[in-house]
Structures are given as structure tokens and as C-alpha cells.
Design an enzyme around this catalytic site. Structure first.
Site, PDB file in Angstrom:
ATOM      1  N   ASP A   4       1.025   4.187  -2.885  1.00 54.29           N
ATOM      2  CA  ASP A   4       0.702   5.584  -2.586  1.00 54.29           C
ATOM      3  C   ASP A   4       1.838   6.521  -2.983  1.00 54.29           C
ATOM      4  O   ASP A   4       1.620   7.575  -3.600  1.00 54.29           O
ATOM      5  CB  ASP A   4       0.399   5.748  -1.097  1.00 54.29           C
ATOM      6  CG  ASP A   4      -0.850   5.014  -0.664  1.00 54.29           C
ATOM      7  OD1 ASP A   4      -1.653   4.642  -1.534  1.00 54.29           O
ATOM      8  OD2 ASP A   4      -1.020   4.806   0.550  1.00 54.29           O
TER       9      ASP A   4
ATOM     10  N   SER B  14      -7.166   2.525  -3.640  1.00 60.06           N
ATOM     11  CA  SER B  14      -5.876   2.959  -3.118  1.00 60.06           C
ATOM     12  C   SER B  14      -5.039   3.677  -4.163  1.00 60.06           C
ATOM     13  O   SER B  14      -4.192   4.505  -3.812  1.00 60.06           O
ATOM     14  CB  SER B  14      -5.078   1.757  -2.605  1.00 60.06           C
ATOM     15  OG  SER B  14      -5.508   1.380  -1.328  1.00 60.06           O
TER      16      SER B  14
ATOM     17  N   GLU C  94       0.830  -1.201   0.000  1.00 58.04           N
ATOM     18  CA  GLU C  94       0.000   0.000   0.000  1.00 58.04           C
ATOM     19  C   GLU C  94       0.871   1.259   0.000  1.00 58.04           C
ATOM     20  O   GLU C  94       0.641   2.197  -0.773  1.00 58.04           O
ATOM     21  CB  GLU C  94      -0.914  -0.002   1.231  1.00 58.04           C
ATOM     22  CG  GLU C  94      -1.771   1.229   1.377  1.00 58.04           C
ATOM     23  CD  GLU C  94      -2.707   1.399   0.204  1.00 58.04           C
ATOM     24  OE1 GLU C  94      -2.463   2.303  -0.625  1.00 58.04           O
ATOM     25  OE2 GLU C  94      -3.656   0.623   0.095  1.00 58.04           O
TER      26      GLU C  94
END
Length: 394
Positions: A147, A321, A143
Site C-alpha cells: 500500500d 490490494s 500488505e
């Protein structure tokens, strides 16, 4: 990479997931690539899960299995060298010990300027703003890598602040959001969420009410239904799309609401707990409606990410995400919000400066716009996806 090669490249990725990947269940059967959830579902209430979906296997040796910065900027009409006066925070749980190094590989591969601790461009801190970093977690590292890649792709000149929460508890992640703002972040990316419950209003006022600061929150990947903090009236709720090149259109791209099946796709709907902000006027929901805007999230048309902790190179990622940091960075291209402003309201003042997404559905619901894309506002894609930065200016 060439966008038209995306599907072929992803189809080469149908190998077993590396042993370090999360053991969450794979997506339901469908044609094309397969993927897994990077983070397992929360084991208890008030704990968040990340919304990253990782295509199984290594997509390509050089990141050609997903969209890179040039494709994303072309799809959304964004400038190539922006964000120079911005501080964008990425808030995630646990430590990604190789975050800076992996980000360096990504940026070097795509010809983006270096962003390092030594140059002052990159900073990593714990949820209190100190150096006592939490333990590493390979699932959440995916994740974090996603990002950081999306912020870099859209706003390559911005400074990046990575705040790592002690755990995935909403209280820890929320404290990390407060720290990000206290350390000067004008834009905060949140790519995680949890089921909305009776604590939502308390958490909202404690952690997410920051006037003058953009907080972009992923709507979630579970299809029709509302997650928190995307349901907060103080954040920009970001839905997800399927994005494909299309030479038959003036834009050159085709974009629809993302849905893989009844339990997977961009989350949307009507909050059962939190009030409707003044700038929302849809009549089928008396409370906060999710989402506000949207961007690419379908793993089948996903983005390239480099990950060496919990992975071994280049991968294709999707999920909302991917969309949340993309939108946070787009706001950074548009200029600083004024003190006291509510950045979530900006797109509602300029809906004409968005790509209106008019097809795709995640479920059958009533009223239908809460789960079906259509002309104007709808739940899955909000007012639409970026068509330049005009919709994100005050």
C-alpha cells in the site's frame, strides 16, 4: 525496469517462499509465476483478510520483477510529481515495525523524494491516533508495504498517514478509518475485506460514511462475488486488471479484467445487503454494484515492493490490494473533494476520461456484465481504469 522484461524477471522467482511468509494456499496451476496470499482467510465472521498476493521468491535484487512508478504512471497517463497538498491514509491491521525504513528503500530506488517522520511526510499511529502500536504481523506487513509503495508511486509529494488497527476485526479496522479521517486524511486506502453479512449496514454507517473523503476499497481477489466494505455505497470500489505493454496500440498498453481461475480474480457482483447509490444506473442489480473503477491487480503483471519484515528484499505483488491505493492516490492528484461531496460518484460524471476495459471474465453469471468486462460499465472493471485524472475530479 523495462516493462517488456516483466515476465522473464518473474519467471526467475519460482523458488520456495521464505519461512516468514503466510501459509495460505498457492494460486491454482497456470503458466507463468506462482504466488501466495499474504494473509490467510478469516477464521471467524466480521474479520477481514488483506487482498495482497505475493509472487513466490525474490523477484530481483533491484526491484525489476514488477512495475515501478514510471511504468504505472505511463500506463495510466498520470503526472510524475503530484500530490503535494494531499494527506493519504493507509489503513491496515497490526504493526509493520519497519514500514518507514522499507518505504525509504523503495522511494530511494525509484528516485522519489524522501518521506520520513522527521520531515513530517510520514506518520504512523495506532487506531486511536496514539503511539500504542499493535503487535507485529509479517503477513499484514506485506500488505502495508504494498500500500505504501503504490501511494508513493502515484502521488510522491503527498503526506502519508499509516493507521494500524489492533487486529483484523472489522470493528478495529473501521475505527482506524475513522481515526484517519479525524487526523485529516482526505484520501483513505483500504486493501482488505470480508464476506458481506447482516452487520454490513451497521458497519457501513459507523465507519465508512465520510462525505468529502475518498475511501478506495479493494473489491477482493476471489472472483465473482461481493465483499465488504467494497460493497458500501460510500466507498470507491476498486476492481483489478491484467496490464501488459502493447506497442500495437496508441495507448501502448493492453488491459483486461483480471482472472486466474474460477476462485481467483477481481471480485464483482451485486450486493445483497446495501443500497444502490444514486449515481449507479445499471439495471441488472437493484442494490450496490461492485466495482466502480479498476487498476492493475494480476500478480503475473504485478508491481515491485520492498519488504524486510516478513520478507528479505524486493518482491512482486498483486491483488486488488495494489489497485486500491493506486486509485486513492490518483484521486489525490485530481484535487480535494468538496465538503459533503460523494467522491465515488465522480467517475460516473466523466466516464470518457477512463480507459474502457472491454475483455476478460471471472465467471459465467446472469446478467453477464456482473462478471464479464464489456463496453461501458461492467462489474469486474467498473467504468474502467485511469486515463489521466479527469475522471477523479469533482
Amino acid at each position: 525496469m523495462r516493462p517488456l522484461a516483466l515476465t522473464a524477471a518473474l519467471l526467475t522467482a519460482l523458488t520456495a517462499l521464505t519461512a516468514t511468509a503466510a501459509t495460505a494456499p498457492a494460486a491454482p496451476a497456470h503458466a507463468g509465476p506462482r504466488w501466495v496470499r499474504s494473509c490467510a482467510a478469516p477464521a471467524r465472521a466480521d474479520t477481514a483478510s488483506c487482498d495482497a498476493l505475493r509472487v513466490i521468491g525474490t523477484a530481483a535484487a533491484a526491484g525489476d520483477g514488477g512495475y515501478g512508478p514510471a511504468e504505472l504512471r505511463a500506463a495510466y497517463g498520470l503526472p510524475a510529481d503530484g500530490g503535494g497538498d494531499a494527506v493519504i491514509a493507509v489503513v491496515d491491521a497490526y504493526d509493520h515495525p519497519r514500514a518507514e525504513a522499507d518505504l525509504g528503500v523503495y522511494r530511494d530506488h525509484y528516485g522519489l523524494p524522501a518521506c520520513t517522520t522527521d520531515s513530517g511526510c510520514f506518520r504512523k499511529t495506532d487506531q486511536r491516533g496514539g503511539t500504542r502500536l499493535p503487535r507485529g504481523n509479517t503477513a499484514w506487513a506485506g500488505e502495508t508495504a504494498l500500500d505504501l509503495a503504490m501511494v508513493s508511486a502515484i502521488a510522491p509529494r503527498a503526506r502519508i498517514l499509516l493507521v494500524e488497527a489492533d487486529s483484523a476485526a472489522v470493528s478495529d479496522l473501521g475505527a482506524a478509518v475513522n481515526t484517519a479521517v479525524a487526523l485529516g486524511a482526505q484520501y483513505v486506502s483500504i486493501s482488505w475485506g470480508t464476506a458481506e453479512n447482516a452487520n454490513a449496514a451497521t458497519y457501513d454507517s459507523r465507519y465508512f460514511d465520510h462525505p468529502g473523503v475518498v475511501i478506495a476499497a479493494a473489491s477482493g481477489d476471489g472472483g465473482y462475488g461481493v465483499n465488504f466494505p467494497a460493497s458500501s455505497p460510500h466507498v470507491v470500489a476498486v476492481g483489478g486488471t491484467t496490464l501488459r505493454p502493447d506497442g500495437t496500440t496508441a495507448r501502448g498498453w493492453n488491459e483486461t479484467a483480471w482472472s486466474t481461475g474460477p476462485d481467483e480474480g477481481t471480485a464483482s457482483g451485486c450486493s445483497g445487503r446495501l443500497p444502490k447509490p444514486a449515481w449507479q444506473s445499471d439495471t441488472g442489480c437493484d442494490h450496490r454494484t461492485v466495482a466502480d473503477v479498476a487498476a492493475v491487480a494480476d500478480p503475473a503483471t504485478g508491481v515491485a515492493v520492498y519488504q524486510s519484515y516478513g520478507g528479505n528484499g524486493w518482491y512482486t505483488y498483486g491483488g486488488t490490494s495494489a489497485a486500491a491505493p493506486l486509485i486513492a492516490a490518483t484521486y489525490a492528484l485530481a484535487g480535494h473533494p468538496s465538503a459533503g461531496s460523494r467522491p465515488a460518484s465522480f467517475p460516473y460524471r466523466h466516464p470518457e476520461a477512463l480507459h474502457d476495459i472491454t475483455s476478460g471474465a471471472t465467471a459465467s453469471c446472469e446478467p453477464a456484465y456482473l462478471c464479464t468486462a464489456g463496453a461501458g460499465y461492467d462489474g469486474p472493471t467498473g467504468l474502467g481504469s485511469p486515463a489521466g485524472v479527469g475522471a477523479f475530479r469533482e
